[in-house]
Design a protein around this motif. Structure first.
Motif, PDB file in Angstrom:
ATOM      1  N   SER A 187       0.837  -1.207   0.000  1.00 44.85           N
ATOM      2  CA  SER A 187       0.000   0.000   0.000  1.00 44.85           C
ATOM      3  C   SER A 187       0.868   1.253   0.000  1.00 44.85           C
ATOM      4  CB  SER A 187      -0.922  -0.007   1.221  1.00 44.85           C
ATOM      5  OG  SER A 187      -1.812  -1.111   1.163  1.00 44.85           O
ATOM      6  N   ASN A 188       1.951   1.231   0.768  1.00 46.02           N
ATOM      7  CA  ASN A 188       2.856   2.380   0.812  1.00 46.02           C
ATOM      8  C   ASN A 188       3.541   2.579  -0.543  1.00 46.02           C
ATOM      9  OD1 ASN A 188       4.500   4.452   2.241  1.00 46.02           O
ATOM     10  ND2 ASN A 188       6.172   3.021   1.772  1.00 46.02           N
ATOM     11  N   ALA A 189       3.958   1.464  -1.168  1.00 47.70           N
ATOM     12  CA  ALA A 189       4.600   1.560  -2.478  1.00 47.70           C
ATOM     13  C   ALA A 189       3.622   2.094  -3.527  1.00 47.70           C
ATOM     14  CB  ALA A 189       5.135   0.195  -2.892  1.00 47.70           C
ATOM     15  N   LEU A 190       2.377   1.657  -3.454  1.00 51.53           N
ATOM     16  CA  LEU A 190       1.366   2.137  -4.395  1.00 51.53           C
ATOM     17  C   LEU A 190       1.153   3.636  -4.228  1.00 51.53           C
ATOM     18  CD1 LEU A 190      -0.758   1.776  -6.559  1.00 51.53           C
ATOM     19  CD2 LEU A 190      -2.378   1.001  -4.778  1.00 51.53           C
ATOM     20  N   GLN A 191       1.153   4.085  -2.984  1.00 48.96           N
ATOM     21  CA  GLN A 191       0.983   5.513  -2.741  1.00 48.96           C
ATOM     22  C   GLN A 191       2.143   6.308  -3.351  1.00 48.96           C
ATOM     23  OE1 GLN A 191      -1.623   7.028  -1.622  1.00 48.96           O
ATOM     24  NE2 GLN A 191      -0.686   9.063  -1.749  1.00 48.96           N
ATOM     25  N   ARG A 192       3.346   5.776  -3.234  1.00 47.21           N
ATOM     26  CA  ARG A 192       4.516   6.444  -3.818  1.00 47.21           C
ATOM     27  C   ARG A 192       4.432   6.446  -5.353  1.00 47.21           C
ATOM     28  NH1 ARG A 192       9.413   3.294  -1.543  1.00 47.21           N
ATOM     29  NH2 ARG A 192      10.570   4.795  -2.833  1.00 47.21           N
ATOM     30  N   LEU A 193       3.961   5.332  -5.918  1.00 48.21           N
ATOM     31  CA  LEU A 193       3.765   5.283  -7.367  1.00 48.21           C
ATOM     32  C   LEU A 193       2.759   6.334  -7.822  1.00 48.21           C
ATOM     33  CD1 LEU A 193       3.696   1.445  -8.130  1.00 48.21           C
ATOM     34  CD2 LEU A 193       5.117   3.128  -9.319  1.00 48.21           C
ATOM     35  N   ARG A 194       1.677   6.462  -7.080  1.00 44.42           N
ATOM     36  CA  ARG A 194       0.649   7.446  -7.437  1.00 44.42           C
ATOM     37  C   ARG A 194       1.207   8.858  -7.408  1.00 44.42           C
ATOM     38  NH1 ARG A 194      -4.048   4.514  -3.768  1.00 44.42           N
ATOM     39  NH2 ARG A 194      -4.983   3.272  -5.477  1.00 44.42           N
ATOM     40  N   GLN A 195       2.054   9.130  -6.402  1.00 45.82           N
ATOM     41  CA  GLN A 195       2.645  10.457  -6.304  1.00 45.82           C
ATOM     42  C   GLN A 195       3.614  10.711  -7.455  1.00 45.82           C
ATOM     43  OE1 GLN A 195       4.396  10.418  -2.416  1.00 45.82           O
ATOM     44  NE2 GLN A 195       2.448  10.735  -1.344  1.00 45.82           N
ATOM     45  N   GLN A 196       4.402   9.699  -7.793  1.00 52.60           N
ATOM     46  CA  GLN A 196       5.371   9.846  -8.882  1.00 52.60           C
ATOM     47  C   GLN A 196       4.672  10.071 -10.222  1.00 52.60           C
ATOM     48  OE1 GLN A 196       8.724   9.790  -9.139  1.00 52.60           O
ATOM     49  NE2 GLN A 196       9.382   9.289  -7.069  1.00 52.60           N
ATOM     50  N   CYS A 197       3.576   9.351 -10.425  1.00 60.33           N
ATOM     51  CA  CYS A 197       2.882   9.399 -11.718  1.00 60.33           C
ATOM     52  C   CYS A 197       1.757  10.418 -11.760  1.00 60.33           C
ATOM     53  CB  CYS A 197       2.312   8.019 -12.058  1.00 60.33           C
ATOM     54  SG  CYS A 197       3.570   6.733 -12.211  1.00 60.33           S
ATOM     55  N   ASN A 198       1.399  10.969 -10.600  1.00 62.11           N
ATOM     56  CA  ASN A 198       0.272  11.916 -10.529  1.00 62.11           C
ATOM     57  C   ASN A 198      -0.985  11.289 -11.114  1.00 62.11           C
ATOM     58  OD1 ASN A 198      -0.997  14.342  -9.886  1.00 62.11           O
ATOM     59  ND2 ASN A 198      -0.499  15.289 -11.865  1.00 62.11           N
ATOM     60  N   ASP A 199      -1.210  10.023 -10.721  1.00 61.46           N
ATOM     61  CA  ASP A 199      -2.356   9.275 -11.246  1.00 61.46           C
ATOM     62  C   ASP A 199      -2.682   8.171 -10.241  1.00 61.46           C
ATOM     63  OD1 ASP A 199      -3.838   8.709 -14.097  1.00 61.46           O
ATOM     64  OD2 ASP A 199      -3.465   6.824 -13.014  1.00 61.46           O
ATOM     65  N   PRO A 200      -3.960   7.839 -10.052  1.00 60.41           N
ATOM     66  CA  PRO A 200      -4.318   6.766  -9.100  1.00 60.41           C
ATOM     67  C   PRO A 200      -3.753   5.404  -9.479  1.00 60.41           C
ATOM     68  CG  PRO A 200      -6.227   8.087  -9.687  1.00 60.41           C
ATOM     69  CD  PRO A 200      -5.139   8.501 -10.616  1.00 60.41           C
ATOM     70  N   LEU A 201      -3.551   5.151 -10.776  1.00 57.35           N
ATOM     71  CA  LEU A 201      -2.996   3.905 -11.322  1.00 57.35           C
ATOM     72  C   LEU A 201      -3.917   2.705 -11.126  1.00 57.35           C
ATOM     73  CD1 LEU A 201       0.796   4.240 -10.423  1.00 57.35           C
ATOM     74  CD2 LEU A 201      -0.315   4.681 -12.619  1.00 57.35           C
ATOM     75  N   PHE A 202      -4.279   2.397  -9.865  1.00 58.54           N
ATOM     76  CA  PHE A 202      -5.184   1.276  -9.582  1.00 58.54           C
ATOM     77  C   PHE A 202      -6.265   1.768  -8.628  1.00 58.54           C
ATOM     78  CE2 PHE A 202      -1.057  -0.541 -10.584  1.00 58.54           C
ATOM     79  CZ  PHE A 202      -1.382  -1.502 -11.546  1.00 58.54           C
ATOM     80  N   VAL A 203      -7.522   1.562  -9.020  1.00 57.95           N
ATOM     81  CA  VAL A 203      -8.639   2.023  -8.194  1.00 57.95           C
ATOM     82  C   VAL A 203      -9.499   0.815  -7.827  1.00 57.95           C
ATOM     83  CG1 VAL A 203      -8.656   4.330  -9.184  1.00 57.95           C
ATOM     84  CG2 VAL A 203      -9.990   2.543 -10.269  1.00 57.95           C
ATOM     85  N   ARG A 204     -10.034   0.884  -6.641  1.00 63.52           N
ATOM     86  CA  ARG A 204     -10.825  -0.240  -6.160  1.00 63.52           C
ATOM     87  C   ARG A 204     -12.145  -0.328  -6.904  1.00 63.52           C
ATOM     88  NH1 ARG A 204     -10.054  -3.399  -2.193  1.00 63.52           N
ATOM     89  NH2 ARG A 204      -8.448  -2.050  -1.291  1.00 63.52           N
TER      90      ARG A 204
END
Length: 328
Positions: free
Chosen positions: A65-82
């Protein structure tokens, strides 16, 4: 129809630049990007579930979850949504999917290459410096073996002055050196392959030589010497200790040329026995004195000690020589 106001035109002219800037801000900076996050992206894209992605990578769910949050910040996109019980990729994540999986596969291939050499598919080009004896004993068998199990591997058998071997190994100009050599101990490895005795050879038509060779015969007959190997150095050292001299009529570089000359003349030569093996029209006679055996080894530099291709070639050569058991 009236023209559009200049202000409107001006605003439109700046829109692409603003949009480009937004796109640039949207994507990650590779200089600061944590490449470990690519593995998390790959697992999430395949599993579409945080817990299962954590199991695949051997991490905890909070770590994913922490890594996903960092990915979202890097990409400025949710990337994966529930979406219910799964995580659905966004349009950007779908666009990133294939390039990231290719990058992960390339990294995996690169790491595999650092530990494994696949002879069957490799197109590696080996450069090996060999003496006359090394070529005679090893090269035909090694070539046949490579053609059978490593059809795309290339081999170059080279000849170098003995003084050039250390630098050639250090710089990678050659991968291995094979012969009765002496190299500096520091920075080099060596492995004994086989030993070979020195013999005298004479032509079958040489009426001056009988079935055996006495010391008087050896020193009275005319000689051809081969300077490219170690035989001449060994013989000269022995002669110096005995205060003896030979009647040297011809000097050549290679043992096989000395054998060819011996076949057609009344000259004799001192060579390693394997250098004389296979030549027709000559006789192999024991020397009337004892010389140390030639110790044929393979040498390599420490820079190549753990290199997979070099390790594979060294092991292959050692196994082929052992199977032939060419000890004298």
């Amino acid at each position: 129809m009236q023209d559009q106001p200049a202000a409107t035109v001006g605003n439109l002219s700046h829109a692409p630049a603003a949009r480009d800037q937004g796109i640039q801000n949207r994507f990650m900076n590779i200089k600061t990007f944590d490449l470990n996050l690519l593995r998390v992206f790959g697992a999430l894209e395949q599993e579409r579930h945080v817990s299962r992605a954590a199991q695949v990578l051997g991490l905890t769910q909070p770590a994913i979850s922490n890594a996903l949050q960092r990915l979202r910040q890097q990409c400025n996109d949710p990337l994966f949504v529930r979406a219910g019980r799964v995580m659905e990729p966004t349009a950007l994540a779908l666009a990133m999917k294939e390039p990231i999986h290719q990058a992960l596969k390339l990294m995996e291939t690169c790491l595999t290459l650092s530990t494994v050499f696949d002879a069957g598919s490799s197109e590696h080009a080996f450069k090996v410096a060999m003496s006359d004896v090394g070529e005679t004993v090893l090269l035909p068998t090694l070539t046949a073996h490579l053609m059978a199990i490593a059809p795309n591997v290339h081999m170059s058998a080279l000849r170098l002055p003995a003084a050039d071997y250390p630098d050639a190994l250090r710089t990678g100009a050659i991968d291995l050196a094979i012969g009765n050599l002496k190299l500096p101990e520091s920075g080099f490895f060596q492995q004994q392959l086989f030993s070979d005795r020195y013999v005298c050879i004479a032509g079958e038509k040489n009426q001056q030589v009988g079935s055996t060779l006495s010391a008087d015969d050896y020193f009275s007959l005319a000689h051809v010497v081969a300077t490219g190997g170690n035989a001449e150095t060994v013989v000269q050292h022995y002669l110096a200790t005995q205060r003896q001299a030979r009647n040297v009529r011809l000097s050549v570089v290679h043992y096989h040329m000395a054998a060819s000359v011996v076949k057609e003349t009344n000259l004799i030569a001192t060579v390693p026995e394997y250098a004389a093996t296979g030549h027709s029209g000559i006789r192999i006679l024991p020397l009337p004195f004892q010389l140390p055996h030639a110790q044929v080894r393979q040498f390599w530099h420490r820079r190549a000690h753990l290199e997979p291709a070099n390790r594979w070639l060294r092991q292959t050569i050692s196994e082929l020589v052992t199977s032939q058991r060419p000890e004298r």
